[in-house]
Design a protein around this motif. Structure first.
Motif, PDB file in Angstrom:
ATOM      1  N   ASP A  77       0.943  -1.242  -0.124  1.00  0.00           N
ATOM      2  CA  ASP A  77       0.020   0.032   0.040  1.00  0.00           C
ATOM      3  C   ASP A  77       0.732   1.268   0.060  1.00  0.00           C
ATOM      4  O   ASP A  77       2.025   1.160   0.199  1.00  0.00           O
ATOM      5  N   ARG A  95      -1.938   3.127  -3.805  1.00  0.00           N
ATOM      6  CA  ARG A  95      -2.933   2.284  -3.185  1.00  0.00           C
ATOM      7  C   ARG A  95      -3.581   2.818  -1.720  1.00  0.00           C
ATOM      8  O   ARG A  95      -3.060   3.902  -1.084  1.00  0.00           O
ATOM      9  N   ILE A 101      -5.152  -0.697  -5.521  1.00  0.00           N
ATOM     10  CA  ILE A 101      -4.854   0.167  -6.336  1.00  0.00           C
ATOM     11  C   ILE A 101      -5.999   1.094  -6.512  1.00  0.00           C
ATOM     12  O   ILE A 101      -7.098   0.810  -7.301  1.00  0.00           O
TER      13      ILE A 101
END
Length: 219
Positions: A77, A95, A101
């Motif tokens: 992330d 992310r 995403i």
């Protein structure tokens, strides 16, 4: 944030990039897998958000069988700005905290080894349809793969510029500007002139001592 490149600095050498309007701009060259800049804690005042404005100058000096991570939070992330290994295209992936995403943009042009400097500028607002732009060398290079409204997980750390041994940079970087709270419409030429002079070849302009000149507030 202003403190993105502190406190761990393990790069090679600094040198002058160019001179414009009386200003001298420094650059850093990354030579091998031991060269990087890193911060082991989060950036001061950093929060998750939907906006971003990023600008940096880069030069590709060599090839390795990996993607070059110009700026990197976390693989699962956060935000990553890189040159893709297979396509050689400049790419940004953002992310959310769940690793989904929300934004992926890449250039239409591939960037190979060259003695030339290039200027990349990226801006987006996840809450506004169409507000996602990627320019390189003053040309619109926006190729949208993913754009989905949601918060970007900016608070992942450590933060890296180059990420050896997995994703190092073999080249040079200069004038990196990271603003995770503001969006700018960089389709407007006068807004791009806040980061470069518009000449041929392009040259940097001063962003101010705290980076506040482009938007009026320090990033």
């Amino acid at each position: 944030a202003q403190d993105v490149v502190a406190p761990t600095v393990t790069c090679t050498k600094a040198f002058a990039l160019t001179v414009t309007a009386g200003f001298v701009y420094g650059a850093v060259e990354f030579l091998n897998n031991s060269n990087y800049l890193s911060r082991s804690t989060d950036l001061i005042g950093n929060t998750d958000g939907k906006k971003g404005l990023i600008s940096f100058w880069f030069k590709i000096n060599g090839e390795l069988p990996v993607s070059y991570q110009f700026f990197y939070h976390n693989n699962s992330d956060g935000i990553t700005v890189y040159r893709d290994f297979s396509s050689h295209k400049i790419t940004i992936v953002c992310r959310d905290s769940g690793g989904v995403i929300r934004l992926k943009l890449m250039t239409s042009t591939a960037y190979a080894i060259s003695s030339l400097w290039h200027h990349a500028i990226i801006s987006y607002d996840m809450a506004v349809a169409g507000a996602r732009h990627l320019y390189v060398d003053d040309a619109d290079e926006t190729n949208v793969t993913t754009f989905s409204n949601g918060l970007i997980d900016y608070t992942q750390f450590p933060h890296h510029i180059s990420f050896p041994p997995l994703y190092p940079v073999m080249g040079c970087l200069s004038e990196m500007y990271l603003n995770f709270v503001e969006y700018m419409d960089i389709t407007i030429a006068s807004n791009r002139r806040k980061f470069d002079d518009g000449a041929s070849p392009l040259k940097p302009v001063s962003l101010g001592a705290t980076g506040s000149l482009p938007t009026g507030t320090a990033p």
